[in-house]
Design an enzyme around this catalytic site. Structure first.
Site, PDB file in Angstrom:
ATOM      1  N   ARG A  53       7.694  -5.619   2.492  1.00 43.00           N
ATOM      2  CA  ARG A  53       8.865  -4.888   2.019  1.00 43.00           C
ATOM      3  C   ARG A  53       8.525  -3.638   1.218  1.00 43.00           C
ATOM      4  O   ARG A  53       9.061  -2.562   1.461  1.00 43.00           O
ATOM      5  CB  ARG A  53       9.717  -5.766   1.077  1.00 43.00           C
ATOM      6  N   THR A  54       7.668  -3.805   0.225  1.00 41.88           N
ATOM      7  CA  THR A  54       7.436  -2.682  -0.690  1.00 41.88           C
ATOM      8  C   THR A  54       6.809  -1.523   0.074  1.00 41.88           C
ATOM      9  O   THR A  54       7.268  -0.383  -0.004  1.00 41.88           O
ATOM     10  CB  THR A  54       6.536  -3.141  -1.859  1.00 41.88           C
ATOM     11  N   LYS A  82     -17.128  -0.548   0.794  1.00 42.51           N
ATOM     12  CA  LYS A  82     -18.496  -0.093   0.505  1.00 42.51           C
ATOM     13  C   LYS A  82     -18.784  -0.091  -0.993  1.00 42.51           C
ATOM     14  O   LYS A  82     -19.837   0.355  -1.427  1.00 42.51           O
ATOM     15  CB  LYS A  82     -18.695   1.329   1.043  1.00 42.51           C
ATOM     16  N   ARG A 103      -0.646  -0.677  -5.119  1.00 43.80           N
ATOM     17  CA  ARG A 103      -0.552  -2.123  -5.376  1.00 43.80           C
ATOM     18  C   ARG A 103      -1.971  -2.650  -5.448  1.00 43.80           C
ATOM     19  O   ARG A 103      -2.802  -2.365  -4.580  1.00 43.80           O
ATOM     20  CB  ARG A 103       0.215  -2.836  -4.269  1.00 43.80           C
ATOM     21  N   HIS A 131       6.156  -4.673 -11.798  1.00 45.62           N
ATOM     22  CA  HIS A 131       6.574  -4.206 -10.471  1.00 45.62           C
ATOM     23  C   HIS A 131       7.893  -3.445 -10.664  1.00 45.62           C
ATOM     24  O   HIS A 131       8.959  -3.880 -10.241  1.00 45.62           O
ATOM     25  CB  HIS A 131       6.762  -5.431  -9.567  1.00 45.62           C
TER      26      HIS A 131
HETATM   27  C1  NCD Z   1       6.966  -9.639  -4.766  1.00 40.42           C
HETATM   28  C2  NCD Z   1       5.613  -9.169  -5.272  1.00 40.42           C
HETATM   29  O1  NCD Z   1       4.781  -8.661  -4.498  1.00 40.42           O
HETATM   30  O2  NCD Z   1       5.423  -9.273  -6.480  1.00 40.42           O
HETATM   31  N1  NCD Z   1       7.251  -9.189  -3.482  1.00 40.42           N
HETATM   32  C3  NCD Z   1       7.877  -7.979  -3.338  1.00 40.42           C
HETATM   33  O3  NCD Z   1       7.351  -6.942  -3.685  1.00 40.42           O
HETATM   34  N2  NCD Z   1       9.138  -8.008  -2.866  1.00 40.42           N
HETATM   35  C4  NCD Z   1       7.206 -11.090  -4.950  1.00 40.42           C
HETATM   36  C5  NCD Z   1       6.219 -12.089  -4.426  1.00 40.42           C
HETATM   37  O4  NCD Z   1       5.197 -11.740  -3.827  1.00 40.42           O
HETATM   38  O5  NCD Z   1       6.495 -13.264  -4.616  1.00 40.42           O
END
Ligand code: NCD
Length: 310
Positions: A53-54, A82, A103, A131
């Site tokens: 999703r993100t 590497k 991320r 997040h």
């Molecule tokens: C979440 C995350 O990556 O923190 N997912 C997201 O970005 N929608 C929640 C999760 O992984 O449980």
């Protein structure tokens, strides 16, 4: 709104949040109006952890604004393999892009990386830390379904390792919200987060519970989260809590008719599929809101410090 980097929701004032949500609502009402606004803009994607999703909603967002992405791709296929440091990777990719989305499995990595770059860096999840862009789409979904004033919310599941929970909890202190945290004792909110929430002046508004039953009837929103298996130091510890705090139609029989059930997704088995077709379920709508909210955020960050030129 004027932020170089977005690392945590603690940076966001109520006015900042409302600016993003209002912009997202305007985009939802008339997406064509912003279709070419950021033509030629490139967003650098650096995902060191899995994401559907993100990552895809950031990509959709910049493309719907007329821009494009440059994507580091998987860790396996990049020079990270590497032994390149994160500091070097972000310094290189900032030369290719107008903003970066990061991320990473390590808490604090976004703060560290942001110290090495001049283009805006957006934290798309740093380990069990924060997040903030998820929080903005969560707030948008709450505002659409229940309103952000006089809100009673239950946040349930893995409150210890769940970064979406930490970010949402901080952001909600900007609003008149009663927050009920529901989890097994071993997965309670980190004490420093509870301390910060109390310090924010919302003492009477933060409560912790081990059972959903006692609070469910009073809730406007129930925010369910996945147990973050990948963050457990010990698989046995995970097995002890896996499968607890699951909701289904029977659980929801005690809920208020207007309850909105949310989940950042992915879900494992925390919400039974039978809930999907009920009026309560807002989690797919929530995921879709990620596009307009991220469009709004990118538009504000990439328009010369966020001048309101609509
Ligand atoms: C979440 C995350 O990556 O923190 N997912 C997201 O970005 N929608 C929640 C999760 O992984 O449980």
């Amino acid at each position: 709104m004027r932020h170089d980097h977005l690392i945590t929701s603690k940076q966001l004032s109520r006015a900042d949040i409302e600016t993003v949500l209002d912009r997202a609502a305007a985009i939802d009402a008339d997406p064509a109006a912003v279709a070419d606004r950021h033509a030629g803009t490139l967003l650098g994607l650096l995902f060191f952890e899995p994401s559907t999703r993100t990552k895809m909603s950031f990509e959709t967002a910049i493309k719907r604004l007329g821009g494009d992405v440059v994507d580091m791709g998987s860790v396996e296929s990049s020079s990270v393999k590497k032994g390149e440091t994160l500091a070097d990777t972000v310094r290189v990719i900032e030369g290719y892009a107008d903003a970066l989305v990061l991320r990473h499995p390590k808490q604090g990595s976004a703060t560290m990386a942001s110290e090495f770059v001049d283009v805006p860096l957006l934290n798309a999840g740093d380990g069990a830390g924060h997040h903030p862009t998820q929080t903005l789409l969560d707030l948008y979904t709450i505002r659409e379904n229940a309103g952000l004033d006089d809100l009673t919310i239950g946040i349930m599941g893995d409150l210890k390792y769940g970064r979406t929970v930490h970010s949402l909890a901080y952001a909600l202190t900007n609003f008149d919200a009663r927050q009920h945290f529901v989890s097994p004792e071993s997965l309670q909110l980190p004490r420093e987060v509870v301390y910060d929430l109390h310090q924010s002046g919302s003492d009477a508004q933060v409560r912790e519970h081990e059972s959903l039953e006692e609070v469910l009837p009073s809730l406007d929103v129930l925010y369910v989260t996945r147990i973050q298996r990948e963050r457990f130091p010990d698989e046995n510890e995970y097995q002890q809590v896996a499968g607890e705090y699951r909701i289904d139609s029977e659980t929801l029989a005690a809920a208020n008719d207007d309850l909105t059930v949310m989940h950042p997704l992915p879900r494992v088995d925390e919400i039974a599929p039978e809930v999907d077709d009920t009026e309560y379920a807002a989690y797919f709508e929530q995921a879709h809101n990620g596009v307009s909210v991220r469009m709004a955020l990118l538009d504000l960050l990439l328009s010369d410090g966020g001048d309101d030129d609509e």
